[in-house]
Scaffold this active site. Structure first.
Site, short mmCIF file in Angstrom:
data_model
loop_
_atom_site.label_atom_id
_atom_site.label_comp_id
_atom_site.label_asym_id
_atom_site.label_seq_id
_atom_site.Cartn_x
_atom_site.Cartn_y
_atom_site.Cartn_z
N GLU A 198 0.85 -1.19 0.00
CA GLU A 198 0.00 0.00 0.00
C GLU A 198 0.89 1.25 0.00
O GLU A 198 1.83 1.34 0.78
CB GLU A 198 -0.92 -0.02 1.24
CG GLU A 198 -1.58 1.28 1.61
CD GLU A 198 -2.48 1.87 0.51
OE1 GLU A 198 -3.25 1.12 -0.11
OE2 GLU A 198 -2.38 3.10 0.27
N GLN A 199 0.55 2.19 -0.88
CA GLN A 199 1.38 3.39 -1.01
C GLN A 199 1.32 4.29 0.24
O GLN A 199 2.31 4.95 0.58
CB GLN A 199 0.97 4.19 -2.24
CG GLN A 199 -0.45 4.76 -2.16
CD GLN A 199 -0.84 5.53 -3.43
OE1 GLN A 199 -0.06 5.63 -4.35
NE2 GLN A 199 -2.05 6.06 -3.45
N ARG B 227 -16.94 4.70 6.10
CA ARG B 227 -15.88 4.00 5.37
C ARG B 227 -14.74 3.57 6.29
O ARG B 227 -14.18 2.49 6.13
CB ARG B 227 -15.33 4.91 4.26
CG ARG B 227 -16.31 5.18 3.15
CD ARG B 227 -15.68 6.06 2.09
NE ARG B 227 -14.67 5.35 1.35
CZ ARG B 227 -14.87 4.74 0.19
NH1 ARG B 227 -16.05 4.79 -0.40
NH2 ARG B 227 -13.90 4.11 -0.41
N TYR C 211 -27.84 9.20 4.60
CA TYR C 211 -28.20 8.05 5.43
C TYR C 211 -27.34 8.09 6.69
O TYR C 211 -26.24 8.64 6.70
CB TYR C 211 -27.99 6.72 4.67
CG TYR C 211 -26.69 6.62 3.92
CD1 TYR C 211 -25.50 6.28 4.54
CD2 TYR C 211 -26.64 6.89 2.55
CE1 TYR C 211 -24.30 6.19 3.85
CE2 TYR C 211 -25.45 6.80 1.83
CZ TYR C 211 -24.28 6.45 2.49
OH TYR C 211 -23.10 6.37 1.81
N ASP D 76 -11.97 -0.93 -8.28
CA ASP D 76 -11.93 0.23 -9.17
C ASP D 76 -10.81 0.14 -10.19
O ASP D 76 -10.88 0.76 -11.25
CB ASP D 76 -11.76 1.53 -8.36
CG ASP D 76 -13.08 2.03 -7.79
OD1 ASP D 76 -14.09 1.31 -7.93
OD2 ASP D 76 -13.10 3.13 -7.21
C1 LIG Z 1 -19.06 9.80 -3.97
C2 LIG Z 1 -18.90 8.33 -3.97
C3 LIG Z 1 -19.84 7.56 -3.28
C4 LIG Z 1 -19.72 6.16 -3.30
N1 LIG Z 1 -20.66 5.42 -2.65
C5 LIG Z 1 -20.61 4.08 -2.72
C6 LIG Z 1 -21.59 3.26 -2.07
O1 LIG Z 1 -22.50 3.74 -1.40
N2 LIG Z 1 -21.51 1.91 -2.22
C7 LIG Z 1 -20.50 1.34 -2.95
O2 LIG Z 1 -20.48 0.11 -3.07
N3 LIG Z 1 -19.55 2.08 -3.54
C8 LIG Z 1 -19.57 3.42 -3.45
N4 LIG Z 1 -18.60 4.17 -4.05
C9 LIG Z 1 -17.51 3.51 -4.76
C10 LIG Z 1 -16.43 2.98 -3.83
O3 LIG Z 1 -15.99 3.97 -2.96
C11 LIG Z 1 -15.25 2.45 -4.63
O4 LIG Z 1 -15.71 1.68 -5.71
C12 LIG Z 1 -14.35 1.58 -3.74
O5 LIG Z 1 -13.81 2.32 -2.69
C13 LIG Z 1 -13.24 0.94 -4.57
O6 LIG Z 1 -12.38 0.23 -3.73
P1 LIG Z 1 -10.96 -0.25 -4.24
O7 LIG Z 1 -10.36 -1.01 -3.12
O8 LIG Z 1 -11.10 -0.90 -5.56
O9 LIG Z 1 -10.16 1.09 -4.53
P2 LIG Z 1 -9.68 2.23 -3.52
O10 LIG Z 1 -10.61 2.35 -2.38
O11 LIG Z 1 -9.43 3.43 -4.35
O12 LIG Z 1 -8.30 1.67 -2.94
C14 LIG Z 1 -7.13 1.64 -3.71
C15 LIG Z 1 -5.94 1.55 -2.76
O13 LIG Z 1 -4.77 1.36 -3.55
C16 LIG Z 1 -3.74 2.24 -3.09
N5 LIG Z 1 -2.87 2.51 -4.24
C17 LIG Z 1 -3.16 3.23 -5.35
N6 LIG Z 1 -2.12 3.25 -6.19
C18 LIG Z 1 -1.13 2.54 -5.60
C19 LIG Z 1 0.21 2.21 -5.99
N7 LIG Z 1 0.71 2.62 -7.15
N8 LIG Z 1 0.96 1.46 -5.15
C20 LIG Z 1 0.45 1.03 -3.95
N9 LIG Z 1 -0.81 1.33 -3.53
C21 LIG Z 1 -1.60 2.06 -4.36
C22 LIG Z 1 -4.51 3.47 -2.62
O14 LIG Z 1 -3.74 4.25 -1.72
C23 LIG Z 1 -5.72 2.82 -1.96
O15 LIG Z 1 -5.48 2.49 -0.63
C24 LIG Z 1 -18.66 5.56 -4.02
C25 LIG Z 1 -17.71 6.33 -4.66
C26 LIG Z 1 -17.83 7.72 -4.66
C27 LIG Z 1 -16.80 8.56 -5.39
#
Ligand SMILES: Cc1cc2nc3c(=O)[nH]c(=O)nc-3n(C[C@H](O)[C@H](O)[C@H](O)COP(=O)(O)OP(=O)(O)OC[C@H]3O[C@@H](n4cnc5c(N)ncnc54)[C@H](O)[C@@H]3O)c2cc1C
Length: 438
Positions: free
Chosen positions: A76-77, A149, A255, A333
């Site tokens: 993790e960065q 979160r 909510y 994502d």
């Molecule tokens: C306004 C908003 C509301 C939302 N509401 C909802 C909801 O109600 N329900 C729902 O299901 N989803 C919701 N989402 C979507 C949800 O927040 C994301 O889809 C989810 O957090 C994605 O998780 P992830 O682990 O894939 O990515 P992230 O949470 O982005 O985590 C990625 C991680 O990788 C790390 N990282 C990045 N690049 C590197 C690198 N090069 N080297 C090492 N580490 C790195 C980052 O620091 C981070 O910790 C919402 C999004 C937004 C913008």
């Protein structure tokens, strides 16, 4: 469930080991695998998993791998794990596997079980109401939760072996070096070999570049998010509801989270141009009040009480046709960034994590490449459909009052029944791949 083991895998060796020559002999000697007896798995059947990113998706995967006894390291960065002050909605398709991982007590203690989702027009007229609560548990086997979160992050972190978490490690490139491995380069100059890499590194994913060098697409929308203590609001704010108000040029969602102590809000508005790399910045509560201050009841109360907020520019990317190779894959994502208008981004990241862990533990697959292929085959069609659906919703939530808005409202009312969410909520992860151990 198998116990958690921590094995220092070749994924943690220095560069060069990625070719795996030193482990080839071991692989040949490995006896055949039986499900439920992972100790007998060889390196080919059970590679060390290097997870890039400790967000919701990366941690959910690490938790699932722990429960299956599959060795992993998470890079993790960030030097310190922290989440933004905002809520997230967790629907039964993600809650069910999280309960199986043992997060029931944490969710019951810190999340809020939502009783219904209500949609109104900006002036307060009711549009649709979807019952959740007991009906959701009966129909889909789990509650619908709203959670802070940071609390979800903490709960997931409790499943992860602390020794397997490497903070302050920013990946700059992941390159497959051949059938046997991946070379991981980090920003501080460190290079590591890895057997299997999962890019869970979010919408700006570095690992994704191995599959497509595209850029996030700006949706022309910005979103203010934040928390307001319920004590600062009328009593109605305490009701366990997800509420949406739709109006010309914007919509507002709120909510309760944190065991009902705070109300989480998200207010979406048009944004003329993407602010570029700085996609998250402090928002101006006065600007928020300027847009929503004249809206009905609780919306006006919430924006009046907001002391601080953050604003995000909303981006997604088109679906990928391929996100797995022999030794690399994506999750959350990084794989399928979506607009938040089906509230599924985090839920889909949890689904990915569970399906990927199940595919990796599948004894029927002969190779890692076959397991990753199975994983993308399971996940790409579903997540692509949800990405497209979320984009589609962006176009209909902000209609000006008039005939199109009335048609939309009528359609929403007709499709408000909980059973109409079955495509999302009934989806069962993992089980289609790996039978439960006897
Ligand atoms: C306004 C908003 C509301 C939302 N509401 C909802 C909801 O109600 N329900 C729902 O299901 N989803 C919701 N989402 C979507 C949800 O927040 C994301 O889809 C989810 O957090 C994605 O998780 P992830 O682990 O894939 O990515 P992230 O949470 O982005 O985590 C990625 C991680 O990788 C790390 N990282 C990045 N690049 C590197 C690198 N090069 N080297 C090492 N580490 C790195 C980052 O620091 C981070 O910790 C919402 C999004 C937004 C913008």
């Amino acid at each position: 469930m198998l116990g958690m083991r921590r094995t220092a895998g070749p994924g943690e060796t220095a560069a060069g080991d990625a070719d795996g020559a030193d482990t080839a002999a071991t692989r040949k000697a490995v006896s055949k695998v039986r499900f439920g007896d992972l100790d007998e798995w060889g390196a080919e059947e059970r590679p060390h998993v290097s997870v890039v990113g400790a967000g919701i998706g990366g941690l959910a995967l690490a938790g699932a791998l722990s429960s299956m006894g599959i060795p992993y390291t998470v890079y993790e960065q960030a030097r310190r794990l922290a989440e933004v002050g905002a809520g997230v909605q967790l629907s039964p398709n993600a809650v069910r596997p999280l309960l199986r991982l043992g997060l029931g007590p944490a969710l019951r203690e810190r999340a809020v079980a939502i009783e219904a989702m209500e949609v109104r027009g900006w002036s307060g007229r009711p549009i649709a109401r979807t019952p959740l609560g007991a009906e959701c548990e009966r129909m889909f086997g789990a509650p619908y939760y709203a959670v802070h979160r940071a609390h979800l992050h903490d709960a997931l972190l409790s499943l992860v072996d602390p020794d397997a978490l490497r903070l302050g490690e920013r990946l700059s490139e992941a390159r497959e070096t051949g059938p046997e491995g991946v070379r991981l380069s980090f920003e501080d100059g460190t290079v590591r070999g890895a057997e299997l890499v999962v890019g869970a590194d979010g919408i700006h994913s570095t690992v994704r570049e191995a599959f497509r060098r595209d850029e996030p697409e700006f949706a022309g929308l910005g979103i203010y998010r934040g928390l307001v203590p319920v004590d600062a609001l009328p009593d109605t704010a305490r009701e366990p509801l997800v509420r949406l108000w739709l109006g010309p040029g914007g919509h507002f969602v709120c909510y309760p989270v944190a065991a009902g102590e705070y109300l989480s809000f998200a207010a979406t508005v048009p944004m003329a141009a993407s602010p570029g790399e700085s996609w998250s910045a402090p928002g101006d509560p006065e600007a928020l009040r300027g847009v929503f201050g004249g809206w009905t009841g609780l919306v006006a109360d919430v924006v009046a009480a907001v002391e601080s907020t953050h604003q995000w520019a909303l981006h997604d990317r088109p679906p990928l046709d391929v996100w797995s190779s022999r030794r690399l894959t994506l999750l959350g994502d990084a794989a399928h960034p979506m607009l938040p208008f089906m509230a599924q981004g985090a839920n889909q990241a949890v689904e990915d994590a569970m399906d990927l862990a199940a595919c990796l533990a599948d004894p029927a697959a002969a190779t890692t490449a076959a397991r990753l292929d199975r994983y993308q085959g399971l996940r790409i069609p579903r997540t692509a459909e949800i990405q497209r659906g979320s984009r589609g919703n962006a176009g209909i939530l902000h209609l000006p009052d008039g005939p199109a808005q009335r048609r939309r409202d009528a359609r929403m009312a007709v499709h408000a029944a909980l059973r109409d969410r079955a495509m999302l909520y009934a989806h069962e992860t993992g089980r289609s791949v790996v039978p439960s151990p006897a």
